[in-house]
Design a protein around this motif. Sequence first.
Motif, short mmCIF file in Angstrom:
data_model
loop_
_atom_site.label_atom_id
_atom_site.label_comp_id
_atom_site.label_asym_id
_atom_site.label_seq_id
_atom_site.Cartn_x
_atom_site.Cartn_y
_atom_site.Cartn_z
N LEU A 114 0.93 -1.72 -0.29
CA LEU A 114 0.25 -0.55 -0.06
C LEU A 114 0.68 1.53 -0.22
O LEU A 114 0.37 2.18 -0.36
N THR A 115 2.13 1.34 0.41
CA THR A 115 2.98 2.35 0.55
C THR A 115 3.94 2.02 -0.05
O THR A 115 4.18 0.83 -1.23
N ASP A 116 5.03 3.05 -0.23
CA ASP A 116 6.04 3.13 -0.71
C ASP A 116 7.03 1.59 0.10
O ASP A 116 8.61 2.49 -0.16
N GLY A 117 7.42 1.28 1.41
CA GLY A 117 7.75 0.63 1.66
C GLY A 117 8.06 1.44 2.84
O GLY A 117 9.03 1.23 3.75
N MET A 121 9.63 -0.17 8.14
CA MET A 121 9.11 1.04 6.71
C MET A 121 9.56 1.95 7.72
O MET A 121 9.40 2.89 7.90
N LEU A 122 9.33 1.44 9.49
CA LEU A 122 9.86 2.70 10.20
C LEU A 122 11.36 3.34 10.11
O LEU A 122 11.69 4.46 9.98
N ARG A 123 12.01 2.50 10.18
CA ARG A 123 13.47 3.22 9.97
C ARG A 123 13.20 3.31 8.76
O ARG A 123 14.10 4.72 8.31
N ALA A 124 13.12 3.73 7.48
CA ALA A 124 12.99 3.34 6.52
C ALA A 124 12.49 5.27 6.24
O ALA A 124 12.60 6.15 5.36
#
Length: 245
Positions: free
Chosen positions: A73-76, A125-128
């Motif tokens: 759903l997201t770009d990661g 994804m949070l780190r990104a």
Amino acid sequence: MLTDRTIVVTGAARGLGAEIATTLAAHGARLILGDILQEEGHATAKRLGADFLPVDLAEPQSIADFGSAIRDLTDGTVHGLVNNGAIATGIGGIPFEQIEIDSWDLVQRVNVRGTWLMIRAMAPMLRASGSGRIVNLASDTAIWGAPNLMSYVASKGAVISMTRSLARELGPAQVGVTAVAPGILTTESTEYVPAQRHALYENGSAVPGPQAPGNVTETVAFLSSPGALTLTGQVLPVNNGFVFA
């Protein structure tokens, strides 16, 4: 405050989770809601213009699939995770000697293991994002030691400890991890609580009276924002001053 930030909220179909999602949406967040209650979850998501994905916090594969679907759903990149999903009803008013082992295990599986696995699934994804924020829902019962609620109190005590440890593990990636510890809120999830316990909170708090969900949700919104990193590792008793940490 949360414009252009994608935030995942678990246990968001109804009750406090839906209230949290409503406040986050009002602050401009793009929301992805998760819950085991699919019909109600879809309805809440539709009302808020959010995405909904089913997830069962008792099942590791369900959590892994939830994480994969969010990547699609997201770009990661995800900016926030609110770990609200938990078992909170039907387990109170029972002396510790009388708790059924299966009930104990289910509470720990959902409230503790489910929280850990959800964070594990979302961490890349949070780190990104470069500014990831995790807000865990604990409970002030684990701070003041509520009686006859041992499985829940133990699970929320574990959430508090995990918050502190994860703050150190994820801090180098600019991911902040905090917890809020509400008292008794005026939501459907606390309808089972005896009147005597409600009165204890309402009369014993620094700010007397019942506690509405909005007292908690605005704090969660701030902790999900870029400016909250300095509070990482902290547990905030959002209970109108019933107990201080």
